[in-house]
Design a protein around this motif. Structure first.
Motif, PDB file in Angstrom:
ATOM      1  N   PRO A 102       6.778  -0.893 -14.311  1.00  0.00           N
ATOM      2  CA  PRO A 102       6.217  -0.639 -15.649  1.00  0.00           C
ATOM      3  C   PRO A 102       5.454   0.685 -15.725  1.00  0.00           C
ATOM      4  CG  PRO A 102       5.708  -2.876 -14.937  1.00  0.00           C
ATOM      5  CD  PRO A 102       6.373  -2.203 -13.776  1.00  0.00           C
ATOM      6  N   ILE A 103       4.788   1.045 -14.637  1.00  0.00           N
ATOM      7  CA  ILE A 103       3.939   2.239 -14.619  1.00  0.00           C
ATOM      8  C   ILE A 103       4.789   3.507 -14.731  1.00  0.00           C
ATOM      9  CG2 ILE A 103       2.279   3.545 -13.202  1.00  0.00           C
ATOM     10  CD1 ILE A 103       1.327   0.850 -12.062  1.00  0.00           C
ATOM     11  N   VAL A 104       5.973   3.475 -14.142  1.00  0.00           N
ATOM     12  CA  VAL A 104       6.852   4.638 -14.192  1.00  0.00           C
ATOM     13  C   VAL A 104       7.684   4.622 -15.484  1.00  0.00           C
ATOM     14  CG1 VAL A 104       8.796   5.754 -13.026  1.00  0.00           C
ATOM     15  CG2 VAL A 104       6.933   4.788 -11.682  1.00  0.00           C
ATOM     16  N   ASN A 105       8.155   3.432 -15.837  1.00  0.00           N
ATOM     17  CA  ASN A 105       9.087   3.337 -16.969  1.00  0.00           C
ATOM     18  C   ASN A 105       8.421   3.553 -18.322  1.00  0.00           C
ATOM     19  OD1 ASN A 105      11.020   2.829 -15.095  1.00  0.00           O
ATOM     20  ND2 ASN A 105      11.055   0.617 -15.398  1.00  0.00           N
ATOM     21  N   VAL A 106       7.133   3.321 -18.395  1.00  0.00           N
ATOM     22  CA  VAL A 106       6.466   3.496 -19.690  1.00  0.00           C
ATOM     23  C   VAL A 106       6.358   4.985 -20.054  1.00  0.00           C
ATOM     24  CG1 VAL A 106       4.018   3.654 -18.965  1.00  0.00           C
ATOM     25  CG2 VAL A 106       4.604   2.528 -21.115  1.00  0.00           C
ATOM     26  N   VAL A 107       6.426   5.862 -19.042  1.00  0.00           N
ATOM     27  CA  VAL A 107       6.207   7.291 -19.288  1.00  0.00           C
ATOM     28  C   VAL A 107       7.212   7.875 -20.295  1.00  0.00           C
ATOM     29  CG1 VAL A 107       6.154   9.574 -18.185  1.00  0.00           C
ATOM     30  CG2 VAL A 107       4.994   7.635 -17.104  1.00  0.00           C
ATOM     31  N   PRO A 108       8.531   7.693 -20.088  1.00  0.00           N
ATOM     32  CA  PRO A 108       9.468   8.208 -21.106  1.00  0.00           C
ATOM     33  C   PRO A 108       9.274   7.556 -22.470  1.00  0.00           C
ATOM     34  CG  PRO A 108      10.654   7.446 -19.139  1.00  0.00           C
ATOM     35  CD  PRO A 108       9.237   7.102 -18.929  1.00  0.00           C
ATOM     36  N   LEU A 109       8.805   6.311 -22.492  1.00  0.00           N
ATOM     37  CA  LEU A 109       8.597   5.635 -23.778  1.00  0.00           C
ATOM     38  C   LEU A 109       7.400   6.237 -24.523  1.00  0.00           C
ATOM     39  CD1 LEU A 109       9.267   1.916 -22.743  1.00  0.00           C
ATOM     40  CD2 LEU A 109      10.875   3.651 -23.561  1.00  0.00           C
ATOM     41  N   GLN A 110       6.365   6.589 -23.766  1.00  0.00           N
ATOM     42  CA  GLN A 110       5.217   7.284 -24.374  1.00  0.00           C
ATOM     43  C   GLN A 110       5.680   8.614 -24.963  1.00  0.00           C
ATOM     44  OE1 GLN A 110       2.850   7.622 -20.797  1.00  0.00           O
ATOM     45  NE2 GLN A 110       1.826   5.649 -21.090  1.00  0.00           N
ATOM     46  N   LEU A 111       6.484   9.341 -24.171  1.00  0.00           N
ATOM     47  CA  LEU A 111       6.958  10.656 -24.623  1.00  0.00           C
ATOM     48  C   LEU A 111       7.888  10.527 -25.825  1.00  0.00           C
ATOM     49  CD1 LEU A 111       7.586  12.310 -21.141  1.00  0.00           C
ATOM     50  CD2 LEU A 111       5.875  13.040 -22.825  1.00  0.00           C
ATOM     51  N   ILE A 149       0.838  -1.207   0.000  1.00  0.00           N
ATOM     52  CA  ILE A 149       0.000   0.000   0.000  1.00  0.00           C
ATOM     53  C   ILE A 149       0.874   1.259   0.000  1.00  0.00           C
ATOM     54  CG2 ILE A 149      -1.604   1.369   1.433  1.00  0.00           C
ATOM     55  CD1 ILE A 149      -3.131  -1.130   2.025  1.00  0.00           C
ATOM     56  N   GLU A 150       1.936   1.227   0.802  1.00  0.00           N
ATOM     57  CA  GLU A 150       2.843   2.392   0.820  1.00  0.00           C
ATOM     58  C   GLU A 150       3.465   2.627  -0.544  1.00  0.00           C
ATOM     59  OE1 GLU A 150       5.596   1.818   4.109  1.00  0.00           O
ATOM     60  OE2 GLU A 150       3.845   1.776   5.444  1.00  0.00           O
ATOM     61  N   ASP A 151       3.894   1.532  -1.170  1.00  0.00           N
ATOM     62  CA  ASP A 151       4.481   1.658  -2.513  1.00  0.00           C
ATOM     63  C   ASP A 151       3.471   2.254  -3.493  1.00  0.00           C
ATOM     64  OD1 ASP A 151       6.874   0.532  -1.680  1.00  0.00           O
ATOM     65  OD2 ASP A 151       6.278  -1.509  -2.217  1.00  0.00           O
ATOM     66  N   LEU A 152       2.225   1.781  -3.406  1.00  0.00           N
ATOM     67  CA  LEU A 152       1.177   2.290  -4.309  1.00  0.00           C
ATOM     68  C   LEU A 152       0.941   3.783  -4.079  1.00  0.00           C
ATOM     69  CD1 LEU A 152      -1.344  -0.695  -4.156  1.00  0.00           C
ATOM     70  CD2 LEU A 152      -0.404   0.258  -6.264  1.00  0.00           C
ATOM     71  N   VAL A 184      14.879   7.451 -14.548  1.00  0.00           N
ATOM     72  CA  VAL A 184      13.513   7.246 -14.048  1.00  0.00           C
ATOM     73  C   VAL A 184      13.568   7.050 -12.538  1.00  0.00           C
ATOM     74  CG1 VAL A 184      12.300   6.384 -16.084  1.00  0.00           C
ATOM     75  CG2 VAL A 184      13.750   4.831 -14.792  1.00  0.00           C
ATOM     76  N   PRO A 185      12.566   7.601 -11.809  1.00  0.00           N
ATOM     77  CA  PRO A 185      12.596   7.444 -10.351  1.00  0.00           C
ATOM     78  C   PRO A 185      12.493   5.974  -9.946  1.00  0.00           C
ATOM     79  CG  PRO A 185      10.593   8.588 -11.088  1.00  0.00           C
ATOM     80  CD  PRO A 185      11.451   8.414 -12.272  1.00  0.00           C
ATOM     81  N   GLN A 186      13.174   5.660  -8.871  1.00  0.00           N
ATOM     82  CA  GLN A 186      13.170   4.281  -8.369  1.00  0.00           C
ATOM     83  C   GLN A 186      11.876   4.012  -7.607  1.00  0.00           C
ATOM     84  OE1 GLN A 186      16.300   2.303  -8.498  1.00  0.00           O
ATOM     85  NE2 GLN A 186      15.007   0.581  -7.951  1.00  0.00           N
ATOM     86  N   VAL A 187      11.158   2.974  -8.007  1.00  0.00           N
ATOM     87  CA  VAL A 187       9.965   2.539  -7.266  1.00  0.00           C
ATOM     88  C   VAL A 187      10.087   1.033  -7.056  1.00  0.00           C
ATOM     89  CG1 VAL A 187       8.430   4.355  -8.160  1.00  0.00           C
ATOM     90  CG2 VAL A 187       8.618   2.189  -9.414  1.00  0.00           C
ATOM     91  N   ALA A 188       9.183   0.469  -6.264  1.00  0.00           N
ATOM     92  CA  ALA A 188       9.198  -0.980  -6.061  1.00  0.00           C
ATOM     93  C   ALA A 188       9.157  -1.670  -7.419  1.00  0.00           C
ATOM     94  CB  ALA A 188       7.998  -1.395  -5.213  1.00  0.00           C
ATOM     95  N   GLU A 189       9.794  -2.819  -7.503  1.00  0.00           N
ATOM     96  CA  GLU A 189       9.938  -3.480  -8.795  1.00  0.00           C
ATOM     97  C   GLU A 189       8.580  -3.760  -9.459  1.00  0.00           C
ATOM     98  OE1 GLU A 189      13.212  -6.043  -8.391  1.00  0.00           O
ATOM     99  OE2 GLU A 189      13.033  -6.852 -10.426  1.00  0.00           O
ATOM    100  N   PHE A 190       7.589  -4.126  -8.661  1.00  0.00           N
ATOM    101  CA  PHE A 190       6.291  -4.501  -9.256  1.00  0.00           C
ATOM    102  C   PHE A 190       5.548  -3.285  -9.820  1.00  0.00           C
ATOM    103  CE2 PHE A 190       3.012  -3.251  -6.145  1.00  0.00           C
ATOM    104  CZ  PHE A 190       3.786  -2.973  -5.028  1.00  0.00           C
ATOM    105  N   LEU A 191       6.013  -2.093  -9.502  1.00  0.00           N
ATOM    106  CA  LEU A 191       5.363  -0.898 -10.049  1.00  0.00           C
ATOM    107  C   LEU A 191       6.190  -0.225 -11.136  1.00  0.00           C
ATOM    108  CD1 LEU A 191       3.922   0.615  -6.734  1.00  0.00           C
ATOM    109  CD2 LEU A 191       2.705  -0.701  -8.484  1.00  0.00           C
TER     110      LEU A 191
END
Ligand code: M6R
Length: 365
Positions: free
Chosen positions: A330-339, A191-194, A321-328
């Motif tokens: 994709p949500i952060v890493n896709v952003v630069p790819l979209q851009l 939950i904290e990671d989310l 890209v900012p470091q987040v828990a591994e299971f999250l």
């Protein structure tokens, strides 16, 4: 309306932090360290007996299903199969009792996804939807489900729907996990990671200018490879799809280690590879894959965690890209790819919001 943005796609990319907040609103239950959903229409007792989950969808929604496979198997230890809806509807696979089917769809109108859900329902399985559009055909056909609450997505290239779908699937994985082995403590830390996720995505958006410069450099490529492993393998597929559909550049996504089984033959000094290489379990492995490409003269763009001198020493361009828990991730890493796909498409004079040959929802099979 565009609210000051040049295109809907860009606006929707920037709406992602808010879309994620909306997807999570009221669904994180701190007291019980789990997630709550109003519309699954199944009791915890029924959900406790689920022994397999099938995730199905098309295009980008199929990519979020792949992320969902990692999430649910990791956090809830339930076996997951991912199926293209267009294949599932005709393939007639044996489906065991106690299998739960989820149709993943932004529009709720995709003909193949609707047909796949109807077919599995006809066979007597429970079919739920993870869907954005309220009251859509798939939302109505399903036995229950979860809405994304991402708001309307108008650009043909799906962006905020993807990240919201991954977020909902993470919450579902948490929920299923907490019905089983996942401890209160682990639930709390998930939950904290989310909760940190929207800010991390906000931070990821600050790479926009830098991504535009990278786009200028590679705008004339005729093939681009996207490589990542584990959670970032579907991210690689999604990055490649974004580039194909709006800039008409051929792109392929692969699990990075598959390169040496064929695709590395494509590498030359005009074929860039985008490596998704944040710190995490397969970091060292992806690093050697990246070195292999570099050794063959291929330009390398790396998506890496902040302050990573090792990646900087190998890659031609590094996007942090900012470091987040591994299971999250994709949500952060896709952003630069979209851009990246957005800027390349713009530089090539493509119609970003309405790419050729494509419609927002595919209501024919
Ligand atoms: O509305 P859906 O999520 O069911 O749509 C599925 C695909 O048609 C869709 O994701 C398509 O691949 C997008 N254009 C990708 O950006």
């Amino acid at each position: 309306s565009l609210e000051g943005f040049d295109h809907y796609m860009l606006k929707e990319i920037y709406e992602q932090p808010e879309a994620l907040r909306n997807a999570m609103r009221g669904r994180l239950d701190d007291e019980n360290a789990t997630a709550v959903f109003g519309g699954l229409n199944l009791t915890p007792q029924q959900l406790r007996t689920v022994e397999r989950i099938i995730l199905t969808g098309c295009g980008t929604s199929w990519h979020s299903a792949l992320v969902g496979e990692y999430l649910i198997e990791d956090l809830a230890r339930i076996p997951v199969n991912v199926e293209y809806a267009s294949e599932l509807r005709y393939r007639n696979p044996p489906i065991e009792n106690n299998t739960l089917v989820f149709g993943i769809t932004q529009s709720g109108e995709t003909a193949d996804t609707l047909a796949a859900l109807r077919e599995t329902k006809r066979k007597g399985h429970r079919a739920l939807a993870v869907c954005n559009v309220v009251g859509s055909s798939i939302a109505q056909a399903a036995d229950g489900g979860v809405y994304l609450h991402a708001g309307p997505e108008i650009g043909v290239a799906s962006t905020k729907a993807f990240t919201s779908q991954c977020c909902v699937l993470a919450m579902l994985a948490l929920y299923f996990g907490r019905l089983r082995h996942l401890s209160f403590e682990s639930g709390k830390s998930i939950i904290e990671d989310l909760r940190q996720l929207p800010n991390a995505v906000q931070q990821a958006l600050t790479c926009n200018e830098q991504v535009r410069d990278v786009a200028k450099k590679y705008q004339n490529a005729s093939t681009v490879l996207y490589l990542g492993r584990q959670y970032n393998f579907p991210t690689a597929l999604e990055g490649a799809l974004k580039l194909k559909e709006i800039s008409y550049i051929h792109a392929e996504g692969y699990p990075a280690a598959e390169m040496k089984h064929g695709p590395i033959a494509l590498v030359d000094d005009e074929t860039p590879s985008v490596f998704i290489i944040p710190r995490g379990t397969t970091y060292d492995k992806v690093m050697s894959n990246m070195e292999e490409v570099k050794a063959r003269g291929g330009p390398v763009i790396a998506l890496a965690s902040e302050d990573d001198p090792q990646v900087q020493a190998v890659a031609d361009d590094v996007i942090a890209v900012p470091q987040v828990a591994e299971f999250l991730q994709p949500i952060v890493n896709v952003v630069p790819l979209q851009l990246l796909s957005y800027h390349i498409a713009l530089l090539r004079g493509c119609d970003v919001d309405k790419p050729r040959n494509l419609a927002k929802s595919v209501t024919v099979e």
